[in-house]
Design an enzyme around this catalytic site. Structure first.
Site, PDB file in Angstrom:
ATOM      1  N   GLY A   1       5.153   2.416   1.158  1.00 56.68           N
ATOM      2  CA  GLY A   1       6.131   3.205   0.432  1.00 56.68           C
ATOM      3  C   GLY A   1       6.662   4.329   1.319  1.00 56.68           C
ATOM      4  N   ASP A   2       5.747   5.021   1.979  1.00 56.13           N
ATOM      5  CA  ASP A   2       6.145   6.123   2.866  1.00 56.13           C
ATOM      6  C   ASP A   2       7.060   5.589   3.960  1.00 56.13           C
ATOM      7  OD1 ASP A   2       4.419   7.557   1.323  1.00 56.13           O
ATOM      8  OD2 ASP A   2       2.782   7.557   2.785  1.00 56.13           O
TER       9      ASP A   2
ATOM     10  N   SER B   1       0.836  -1.195   0.000  1.00 55.54           N
ATOM     11  CA  SER B   1       0.000   0.000   0.000  1.00 55.54           C
ATOM     12  C   SER B   1       0.871   1.245   0.000  1.00 55.54           C
ATOM     13  CB  SER B   1      -0.887   0.000   1.241  1.00 55.54           C
ATOM     14  OG  SER B   1      -0.111   0.321   2.386  1.00 55.54           O
ATOM     15  N   LYS B   2       0.228   2.352  -0.256  1.00 54.22           N
ATOM     16  CA  LYS B   2       0.898   3.640  -0.281  1.00 54.22           C
ATOM     17  C   LYS B   2       1.690   3.858   1.001  1.00 54.22           C
ATOM     18  CE  LYS B   2      -1.500   7.603   0.734  1.00 54.22           C
ATOM     19  NZ  LYS B   2      -0.589   8.379   1.561  1.00 54.22           N
ATOM     20  N   ARG B   3       1.099   3.444   2.105  1.00 58.63           N
ATOM     21  CA  ARG B   3       1.748   3.623   3.404  1.00 58.63           C
ATOM     22  C   ARG B   3       3.093   2.903   3.510  1.00 58.63           C
ATOM     23  NH1 ARG B   3       0.252   6.369   6.890  1.00 58.63           N
ATOM     24  NH2 ARG B   3      -1.811   7.259   7.218  1.00 58.63           N
TER      25      ARG B   3
END
Length: 505
Positions: free
Chosen positions: A267-268, A263-265
């Site tokens: 990546g962060d 998920s995007k998270r």
RNA sequence: GGCGCGUUGGUCAAUCGGCUAAGACGCCUCCCUUUCACGGAGGAAUGACGGGUUCGACUCCCGUACGUGCUACCA
């Protein structure tokens, strides 16, 4: 029959790399079979609609070079390609299902459904579904008389249309990747087909649109597999079974560490992009970094995604888009999910930087230099000189600045200690004389520079190794970069003399 | 919990019953290079487990474990 495939995202946010891979596989399949690739926007959930997301998706596809043949933007014979604009269409099919008894009208409120879920739960871990066991307990056209139903509708009571799932029917589906997959129809609930706001849900919309748009092959993420039997039934109930597309459920892309879908998270958290391009959330103002902005070449990004879950069976890993079109086959897609590996992604980019022509690379690198130095503040001609010198040292596009900034401006000396180590009068003398000799060089080339340097060495009783590294640090500021004399050649006499003199004091 | 899908080195993965189990990324060593890279040569590292079937199973079947997905008037 002409092959037609589609990518059907919902415009709710950034485009995930898994989405791009789905686009890629669709695109490759369409091209290989001389078919059409259509982009259909599934914006049936008004509450999740995000302004700009649709434009952003198209921008991403453009950057990737995976342009659709038909889309909301481009139009086509099956327009409109935005489901919200097709709203009126779906009701007709819901009515058809109602008439044949394969669907029914339900008036239950969210609260009533919630109550039923709790009251009829089988155990502590699962809530009851709206299905053959519970629909008889609810307020719907199965439990109400036709008159009661009509009165409610006439009175404006909101209602949905649900599919009436058969009991214990085995539904088999052929998946191009997984082979035969079977389900028991009782496992699925009576999915809502038409929502109270008159919009179809995904389940009705995919079937209707895939039929109307003559889609022959449908590729989507594995997360859709459990609802596939509902779709198969719908194709059957609508009388279109013979036209049902061939399915392929693509494996998921997983987190590199722990478990679960990427998920995007993640990546962060782990420091790598998940979206194709930078995504600015209009609600929060938050920017999520994309592969493009991080310095990936689209060709490399695509190649990397192609290999995430697919391989040609040969040892080849670097493929151009055309080669992929030729060699890709959906049957060779791996069944299991793949953990995303950013290191490997960077390796692909490095491969592409190495093989991309210097001219094309210059175009790609230019924006980064503009950003660092300001547009028009640097000599464009320099770029073609330095790219061949530093491209082997670059993995991502911003590396060109990190590896080549000293060609544009006098660098800060970051390794002064290393440079001064063992410094003495001999070295001081050597550099003073070398710099003085530079003016009388017959030609300003790296060979001439190196020769003059070498000739002066014995005069001061020095070895090349004693003074080469100090010179490098004078010119670049650190222990890296291409050959020192090549650097001196590019920056020119004036700048070379200046940098050495600055150190000599 | 139920149901679906999956399971070869740390990661991506080849193998469609004959394996002394490819290759790539990453890691380590060495060579090249008086920098950093590129490149080259090596190295460590793998079939979840238990039963079958078979002359022979990584490959086929069953079970178990584990992972993952779904279980919304979201897609």
């Amino acid at each position: 029959m002409k092959v037609r495939v589609r990518f059907a995202p919902s415009p709710t946010g950034g485009l995930h790399l898994g989405g791009v891979r789905t686009v890629l596989y669709n695109y490759l399949f369409a091209r290989a079979h001389g078919g059409d690739f259509v982009l259909r926007i599934e914006d049936t959930d008004q509450t999740r609609y995000v302004a700009g997301a649709e434009q952003y998706i198209m921008d991403c596809l453009r950057w990737c070079g995976l342009n659709p043949d038909e889309s909301p933007e481009k139009g086509g014979p099956y327009a409109p390609y935005r489901q919200s604009e097709r709203k009126q269409l779906y009701r007709e099919y819901a009515e058809k299902l109602l008439a044949s008894g394969h669907a029914y009208i339900a008036f239950d409120t969210a609260e009533e459904i919630e109550k039923m879920r709790k009251d009829h739960r089988i155990d502590e871990h699962s809530h009851a579904q709206y299905d053959s066991r519970t629909r008889g307990l609810m307020v719907n056209s199965l439990t109400l008389t036709p008159e009661e139903v009509n009165t409610r509708i006439a009175g404006g009571t909101p209602y949905v249309v649900r599919i009436k799932m058969p009991e214990h029917q085995t539904i088999t589906l052929h998946d191009m990747i997984r082979g035969e997959v079977t389900f028991d129809s009782s496992q699925s609930d009576d999915k809502v087909l038409l929502k109270a706001d008159g919009m179809p849900t995904y389940h009705l919309a995919v079937v209707v649109d895939d039929y109307l748009m003559k889609i022959t092959h449908a590729f989507r993420g594995e997360e859709w597999l459990p609802s596939a039997p509902v779709h198969v039934l719908l194709w059957e109930y609508l009388g279109w079974k013979a036209h049902m597309p061939q399915w392929a459920h693509l494996p998921l892309i997983l987190k590199p560490d722990g478990n679960g879908k990427l998920s995007k998270r993640d990546g962060d958290r782990l420091g790598f992009p998940v979206f194709a391009m930078n995504w600015l959330d209009p609600k929060t103002g938050e920017i999520t970094k994309g592969f493009k902005e991080m310095g990936f070449l689209p060709e490399a990004f695509i190649n990397m995604l192609a290999m995430l879950g697919w391989n040609s069976g040969s040892e080849q890993e670097v493929f151009s888009l055309d080669e992929l079109v030729q060699k890709f086959s959906i049957e060779r897609v791996h069944k299991g999910g793949a953990k995303f590996d950013f290191e490997k992604a960077k390796w692909f980019n490095q491969q592409y930087i190495h093989k991309t022509s210097n001219e094309l690379l210059a175009d790609r690198v230019k924006p980064y230099l503009d950003a660092e130095l300001g547009i028009g503040n640097w000599e464009l001609g320099l770029l073609s000189k330095i790219i061949p010198l530093i491209k082997d040292r670059c993995t991502l596009l911003p590396d060109f600045w990190a590896q080549g900034h000293f060609f544009f401006s006098t660098p800060e000396i970051k390794e002064e200690e290393t440079m001064r180590k063992g410094w003495n009068d001999q070295k001081q003398q050597f550099f003073t004389e070398w710099v003085a000799a530079l003016g009388s060089l017959s030609s300003w080339t790296h060979d001439a520079l190196e020769n003059s340097f070498n000739e002066l060495l014995p005069v001061h009783n020095l070895k090349k190794g004693d003074v080469l590294l100090p010179l490098r640090i004078m010119l670049v500021g650190g222990k890296y970069g291409p050959g020192v004399f090549a650097i001196a050649e590019v920056i020119g006499m004036e700048e070379t003399v200046k940098r050495v003199n600055w150190v000599l004091g």
